[in-house]
Design an enzyme around this catalytic site. Structure first.
Site, PDB file in Angstrom:
ATOM      1  N   ASN A   1      12.406   2.611   6.164  1.00  0.00           N
ATOM      2  CA  ASN A   1      11.082   3.100   6.546  1.00  0.00           C
ATOM      3  C   ASN A   1      11.124   4.135   7.664  1.00  0.00           C
ATOM      4  O   ASN A   1      10.239   4.975   7.776  1.00  0.00           O
ATOM      5  CB  ASN A   1      10.189   1.922   6.956  1.00  0.00           C
TER       6      ASN A   1
ATOM      7  N   CYS B   1       5.303  -0.332  14.108  1.00  0.00           N
ATOM      8  CA  CYS B   1       5.210  -1.559  14.891  1.00  0.00           C
ATOM      9  C   CYS B   1       6.082  -1.480  16.145  1.00  0.00           C
ATOM     10  O   CYS B   1       5.912  -2.273  17.055  1.00  0.00           O
ATOM     11  CB  CYS B   1       5.595  -2.769  14.046  1.00  0.00           C
TER      12      CYS B   1
ATOM     13  N   GLY C   1       1.126  -2.635  -1.757  1.00  0.00           N
ATOM     14  CA  GLY C   1       0.200  -1.652  -2.328  1.00  0.00           C
ATOM     15  C   GLY C   1      -0.077  -0.472  -1.423  1.00  0.00           C
ATOM     16  O   GLY C   1      -0.182   0.675  -1.876  1.00  0.00           O
ATOM     17  N   HIS C   2      -0.178  -0.732  -0.112  1.00  0.00           N
ATOM     18  CA  HIS C   2      -0.645   0.343   0.778  1.00  0.00           C
ATOM     19  C   HIS C   2       0.397   1.416   1.056  1.00  0.00           C
ATOM     20  O   HIS C   2       0.100   2.420   1.715  1.00  0.00           O
ATOM     21  CB  HIS C   2      -1.187  -0.237   2.092  1.00  0.00           C
TER      22      HIS C   2
ATOM     23  N   GLY D   1       3.508  -6.910   1.717  1.00  0.00           N
ATOM     24  CA  GLY D   1       4.947  -6.771   1.534  1.00  0.00           C
ATOM     25  C   GLY D   1       5.704  -7.848   2.295  1.00  0.00           C
ATOM     26  O   GLY D   1       6.674  -8.431   1.796  1.00  0.00           O
ATOM     27  N   THR D   2       5.254  -8.134   3.506  1.00  0.00           N
ATOM     28  CA  THR D   2       5.925  -9.136   4.343  1.00  0.00           C
ATOM     29  C   THR D   2       5.936 -10.496   3.649  1.00  0.00           C
ATOM     30  O   THR D   2       6.950 -11.201   3.658  1.00  0.00           O
ATOM     31  CB  THR D   2       5.198  -9.230   5.708  1.00  0.00           C
TER      32      THR D   2
ATOM     33  N   GLN E   1       9.276   0.782   0.615  1.00  0.00           N
ATOM     34  CA  GLN E   1       9.147   2.219   0.875  1.00  0.00           C
ATOM     35  C   GLN E   1       9.580   3.070  -0.310  1.00  0.00           C
ATOM     36  O   GLN E   1       9.256   4.255  -0.368  1.00  0.00           O
ATOM     37  CB  GLN E   1       9.970   2.613   2.116  1.00  0.00           C
TER      38      GLN E   1
ATOM     39  N   THR F   1      -6.737 -18.309  -4.155  1.00  0.00           N
ATOM     40  CA  THR F   1      -7.525 -17.417  -5.022  1.00  0.00           C
ATOM     41  C   THR F   1      -7.089 -15.972  -4.808  1.00  0.00           C
ATOM     42  O   THR F   1      -6.938 -15.521  -3.675  1.00  0.00           O
ATOM     43  CB  THR F   1      -9.029 -17.570  -4.707  1.00  0.00           C
TER      44      THR F   1
END
Ligand code: PLP
Length: 381
Positions: A150, A323, A199-200, A71-72, A178, A236
C-alpha cells in the site's frame, strides 16, 4: 480548482455507478436477504449478482467468495480461520512490510504462542525469495503476504510464491486489497488458497470487504452467530455496501485497461518531479509496481509539514500509510527497505486513480517546487 485527490491507496472516490446502485438498493431493495418473502428474495438476488461481479473480477467461482465488513476483517478471518481449521503446526510466515491488519494480528498470535517469521525485503521492496523458499517448509501452518504494497505499490511474484507453497502443502493467503482493480488478479490460475479484498480500494464503498477461499480449503468461521454467507460469516449482510462493491467490480473489470494510461501519467509525474525538485528520490522506483503509486522522498524535511502545505494548496496526498501519518516515526515499510533517514522522514505517497487528470498532475508539479524550497528554508529537519 477543486481539491486534487492523490490519495487513492487510502481510499478511492466511489464510482457514480456505485453510488447509483447503492441508492437504488437502499430505496427499493432494503429487505433482509434472509427473508423468505418476495422483497427478501429481491435483495437476495442483488446480493447474488454482486457476488458474481466480484468473483468475475478476481476470477473465482461465486461460491468461493463471501462478504465481510472490511479488508481487515477478511484478513483476520483468513489467518485465524485457516489456522484454526488446520493443524498443530505453529509457524506463520509473513513479511516485514505488511499492512497493520496482518502485522498486528501476527503480533497477537505471537503472544498466543505462534512462531512468526517475517521475510525481509531489499532496497527496492522486493521480497527475499531465498529466505522465503528456505523457511516455508512442511512445518509451516500458513503463509500470509501482500499482493501489492500500500505504501510503495511494489507487486510481488505471486506465481512463484504460490508454486512454492503448493509444493510444500502450506496454505497461502494473499492480501490483495491494493492489487484488485489496479492490476489483473486471477486467484484461480495463480493457485492461491485465500485472498482478501476491500470495496473502497477500487471505487466501491467503505465498510465492505470479501474473502476468497479456494473450494476444498478448510476455514473455520470467525464471526459466528448466523447462517449468513453459508455459515462462513454471521450477521445480517450490509446489502447496499455489497451491491456497491459488486458495481465497483463490474466497472473495474471494464476499465482495467485505463490503468496503462494512469501508469504513463505516474511515470511522467515522477520524471519531472525528480528534474524540478533537488535532493528527491523515488522509493521502489525500479521494482515492479502498481501503476498508480508513487512514493517520493524529499530529503531533509518532515512529511507532515509537506502534507500540511500541500493540503493548504488543495492537494491531498499521504505520508506512507494513512494510519501512520501523524506519527513522527518513519514508515516501517521504508525502514525495512533501508531507506536513509533523510529521505524516509520526508516521504510522501501520491496515489492516482482512473479519475486523476493530467491537469491535476500539472498543478501539483507546478506547486511542489515552491513548497519544498520554502520548507527547506524555514524548517529543515
Ligand atoms: N491491506 C492493505 C494492503 C491495505 O492497504 C488496507 C487498507 O488500507 C487494508 C489491508 C485494510 O483494509 P480496510 O481498511 O478495508 O480494513
Amino acid at each position: 480548482m477543486d481539491m486534487i485527490y492523490l490519495d487513492s491507496n487510502a481510499t478511492t472516490r466511489p464510482a457514480p455507478e456505485v453510488v447509483r446502485a447503492m441508492a437504488d438498493m437502499l430505496e427499493h431493495d432494503w429487505a433482509n436477504p434472509s427473508s423468505a418473502h418476495r422483497l427478501g428474495q429481491r435483495a437476495r438476488a442483488k446480493l447474488d449478482e454482486a457476488r458474481e461481479q466480484v468473483a468475475s473480477l478476481v476470477h473465482c467461482a461465486p461460491g468461493e467468495l463471501f462478504f465481510t465488513g472490511c479488508g481487515t476483517e477478511a484478513i483476520n478471518t483468513a489467518i485465524r480461520g485457516l489456522l484454526l481449521a488446520r493443524t498443530p503446526r505453529r509457524r506463520i510466515v509473513t513479511s516485514t512490510v505488511e499492512h497493520s491488519a496482518t502485522r498486528e494480528l501476527c503480533q497477537q498470535l505471537a503472544r498466543d504462542g505462534y512462531e512468526i517469521v517475517e521475510i525481509g525485503v531489499d532496497e527496492q521492496g522486493e521480497l527475499d525469495l531465498v529466505h522465503f523458499q528456505d523457511i516455508v517448509d512442511d512445518q509451516c501452518a500458513l503463509v500470509s503476504l501482500m499482493w501489492a504494497n500500500n505504501e510503495t505499490g511494489v507487486v510481488w511474484p505471486v506465481e512463484t510464491l504460490s508454486a512454492h507453497c503448493r509444493s510444500k502443502k502450506v496454505p497461502l493467503h494473499m492480501d490483495a486489497t491494493q492489487a484488485v482493480g489496479k492490476i489483473p488478479v486471477d486467484v484461480t490460475s495463480l493457485g492461491i488458497d485465500a485472498a482478501s479484498f476491500a470495496g473502497h480500494k477500487f471505487h466501491g464503498p467503505k465498510g465492505v470487504g470479501a474473502l476468497f477461499t479456494r473450494k476444498g480449503i478448510r476455514l473455520k468461521p470467525w464471526l459466528i452467530g448466523g447462517p449468513q454467507e453459508r455459515g462462513r460469516r454471521g450477521g445480517t449482510e450490509n446489502t447496499a455496501g455489497i451491491v456497491g462493491m459488486g458495481a465497483a467490480a463490474k466497472v473495474a473489470q471494464a476499465t482495467l485497461q485505463q490503468m496503462v494510461k494512469v501508469e504513463t501519467m505516474r511515470d511522467d509525474f515522477e520524471e519531472r518531479l525528480l528534474r524540478n525538485v533537488p535532493d528527491t528520490q523515488i522509493h521502489a522506483g525500479r521494482a515492479t509496481r502498481l501503476p498508480n503509486t508513487s512514493n517520493v522522498g524529499f530529503a531533509a524535511l518532515s512529511a507532515e509539514a509537506i502534507l500540511l502545505s500541500l493540503s493548504e494548496k488543495g492537494i491531498c496526498a499521504s505520508a506512507g500509510a494513512a494510519c501512520s501519518s501523524g506519527s513522527l516515526e518513519a514508515s516501517h515499510v521504508l525502514q525495512a527497505m533501508r531507506v536513509d533517514h533523510r529521505h524516509a522522514h520526508g516521504a510522501i505517497r501520491f496515489s492516482l486513480s482512473r479519475y486523476t487528470t493530467q491537469d491535476e498532475l500539472e498543478h501539483t508539479l507546478s506547486t511542489l517546487p515552491a513548497i519544498i524550497g520554502k520548507l527547506r528554508q524555514v524548517m529543515p529537519v
